[in-house]
Design a protein around this motif. Structure first.
Motif, PDB file in Angstrom:
ATOM      1  N   ASP A  21       0.853  -1.177   0.000  1.00  0.00           N
ATOM      2  CA  ASP A  21       0.000   0.000   0.000  1.00  0.00           C
ATOM      3  C   ASP A  21       0.897   1.237   0.000  1.00  0.00           C
ATOM      4  OD1 ASP A  21      -1.764   2.033   0.361  1.00  0.00           O
ATOM      5  OD2 ASP A  21      -2.685   1.241   2.176  1.00  0.00           O
ATOM      6  N   LEU A  35       0.332   4.402  -0.268  1.00  0.00           N
ATOM      7  CA  LEU A  35      -0.146   5.520   0.530  1.00  0.00           C
ATOM      8  C   LEU A  35       0.213   5.333   2.003  1.00  0.00           C
ATOM      9  CD1 LEU A  35      -1.653   8.114  -0.137  1.00  0.00           C
ATOM     10  CD2 LEU A  35      -3.780   6.968   0.504  1.00  0.00           C
ATOM     11  N   SER A  36       0.015   4.120   2.508  1.00  0.00           N
ATOM     12  CA  SER A  36       0.365   3.838   3.905  1.00  0.00           C
ATOM     13  C   SER A  36       1.863   3.963   4.124  1.00  0.00           C
ATOM     14  CB  SER A  36      -0.101   2.432   4.293  1.00  0.00           C
ATOM     15  OG  SER A  36      -1.507   2.338   4.239  1.00  0.00           O
ATOM     16  N   VAL A  84       2.734   7.776   4.285  1.00  0.00           N
ATOM     17  CA  VAL A  84       2.256   8.396   5.520  1.00  0.00           C
ATOM     18  C   VAL A  84       3.087   7.932   6.708  1.00  0.00           C
ATOM     19  CG1 VAL A  84       0.324   8.520   7.130  1.00  0.00           C
ATOM     20  CG2 VAL A  84      -0.091   8.795   4.679  1.00  0.00           C
ATOM     21  N   GLU A 100      -1.504   8.843  11.708  1.00  0.00           N
ATOM     22  CA  GLU A 100      -1.341   8.050  10.489  1.00  0.00           C
ATOM     23  C   GLU A 100      -2.706   7.568   9.992  1.00  0.00           C
ATOM     24  OE1 GLU A 100       1.320   4.909  11.471  1.00  0.00           O
ATOM     25  OE2 GLU A 100       3.108   6.181  11.501  1.00  0.00           O
ATOM     26  N   ILE A 136      -4.587   8.729   6.469  1.00  0.00           N
ATOM     27  CA  ILE A 136      -4.946   7.730   5.464  1.00  0.00           C
ATOM     28  C   ILE A 136      -6.452   7.727   5.223  1.00  0.00           C
ATOM     29  CG2 ILE A 136      -5.036   5.244   4.991  1.00  0.00           C
ATOM     30  CD1 ILE A 136      -2.321   5.067   6.492  1.00  0.00           C
ATOM     31  N   GLU A 137      -7.225   7.816   6.298  1.00  0.00           N
ATOM     32  CA  GLU A 137      -8.682   7.838   6.162  1.00  0.00           C
ATOM     33  C   GLU A 137      -9.127   9.049   5.343  1.00  0.00           C
ATOM     34  OE1 GLU A 137     -12.496   6.220   6.807  1.00  0.00           O
ATOM     35  OE2 GLU A 137     -10.519   5.389   7.279  1.00  0.00           O
ATOM     36  N   ARG A 164      -8.126   8.610   1.565  1.00  0.00           N
ATOM     37  CA  ARG A 164      -8.855   7.626   0.759  1.00  0.00           C
ATOM     38  C   ARG A 164     -10.334   7.962   0.581  1.00  0.00           C
ATOM     39  NH1 ARG A 164      -8.632   2.232   4.619  1.00  0.00           N
ATOM     40  NH2 ARG A 164     -10.154   2.853   6.197  1.00  0.00           N
TER      41      ARG A 164
END
Length: 301
Positions: A4, A6-7, A10, A170, A174-175, A178
């Protein structure tokens, strides 16, 4: 391997919480955000306002909306009835963790939960450039709940506080990234990951940074011609494909060098270089110092 991107980005940013406060607003007002200020996030609890930034139309915010601005860019927040010019004011503290903007004699017409954060990563500027400059998420109760958890934890000095805040931020970032709805036209990694053609290539770079990537090989991952892929990647992600590959490899190399437990030859192999000398040349050109000096520097966390 499932990766992932994006994770990963971050997490590499190493976010930590700064000021957290609730702000109430009265009358007509306008607040200009300093371009040198820290990353900001806030949720509109009651009422409404506008966010105004250079090069884009004003964004109207209502109760239930959440805003994340990872980059320190110029930005103005104003009341819906603010005059065309003037009305700039500063928040005034009215209690612990509570501030007011506007005349104290007028009724409250907006309430927000507001927070600042810091990115500890030495690559923060590079990593932030891969994210949207402004994210707006609407009607996502999870974000308001996460923001409240961050606020509560910020005010307490319990064991493990810093680690808890880092993990909460974090998840919060991420929330927001997305489920954000106001970033469709902004080049960024998040936009690239939502593109059905580019996402496989981006995930491949993160899953296999040691591969001998070229634009042609990445285009094959995307199922596109080389020229079409190159143009699409730059337009949607905001960097040329091999610029992105280099940026990600250097970010990984810095993380490995800070660990102090791998030889340069091993790090070179892990980030896609055939020898320590070619890696050293690329790293020095990109960072401005050799890998050995970087690893030994007391200024690097």
């Amino acid at each position: 391997m499932t990766v992932d991107p994006l994770s990963e980005i971050v997490t590499l940013l190493q976010p930590s919480a700064g000021l957290s406060k609730q702000v109430e607003y009265t009358g007509s007002w306008r607040i200009r955000r300093d371009p040198e200020s820290k990353p900001v996030y806030f949720a509109v609890l009651e009422g409404g306002c506008r966010v105004v930034g250079p090069g884009r139309s004003p964004i109207l915010l209502r109760a239930g909306d959440f805003v994340l601005s990872p980059s320190a860019n110029e930005q103005t927040i104003e009341s819906i009835d603010a005059p065309p010019e003037g009305a700039y004011v500063l928040p005034v503290e009215i209690g612990e963790g509570r501030f007011r903007v506007g005349p104290p004699t007028e009724p409250v017409n907006l309430r927000m939960q507001y927070g600042l954060c810091r990115f500890a990563s030495p690559d923060a500027a590079l990593l932030v450039s891969l994210l949207p400059s402004l994210v707006v998420a609407r009607g996502e109760p999870r974000l308001e709940q996460l923001l409240q958890l961050v606020s509560d934890e910020t005010r307490q000095f319990r064991p493990g506080r810093d680690l808890v805040l880092e993990r909460l931020l974090e998840v919060l970032m991420i929330e927001a990234l997305r489920c954000g709805t106001e970033m469709a036209s902004v080049p960024s990694l998040a936009r690239g990951l939502s593109d059905v053609r580019l996402a496989p290539a981006l995930r491949a770079v993160h899953a296999r940074p040691d591969s001998d990537w070229t634009v042609t090989k990445l285009a094959i991952e995307a199922g596109m011609s080389r020229s079409a892929f190159f143009a699409r990647f730059g337009r949607i992600v905001g960097l040329a494909p091999m610029e992105y590959v280099l940026a990600w490899r250097m970010a990984l190399a810095k993380r490995l060098l800070r660990a102090h437990d791998l030889a340069t030859e091993r790090i070179a192999t892990q980030v896609g270089y055939s020898s320590a000398s070619t890696f050293t040349t690329a790293f020095t050109r990109h960072v401005g110092m050799t890998p050995l000096r970087y690893a030994r520097s007391t200024d690097i966390p």
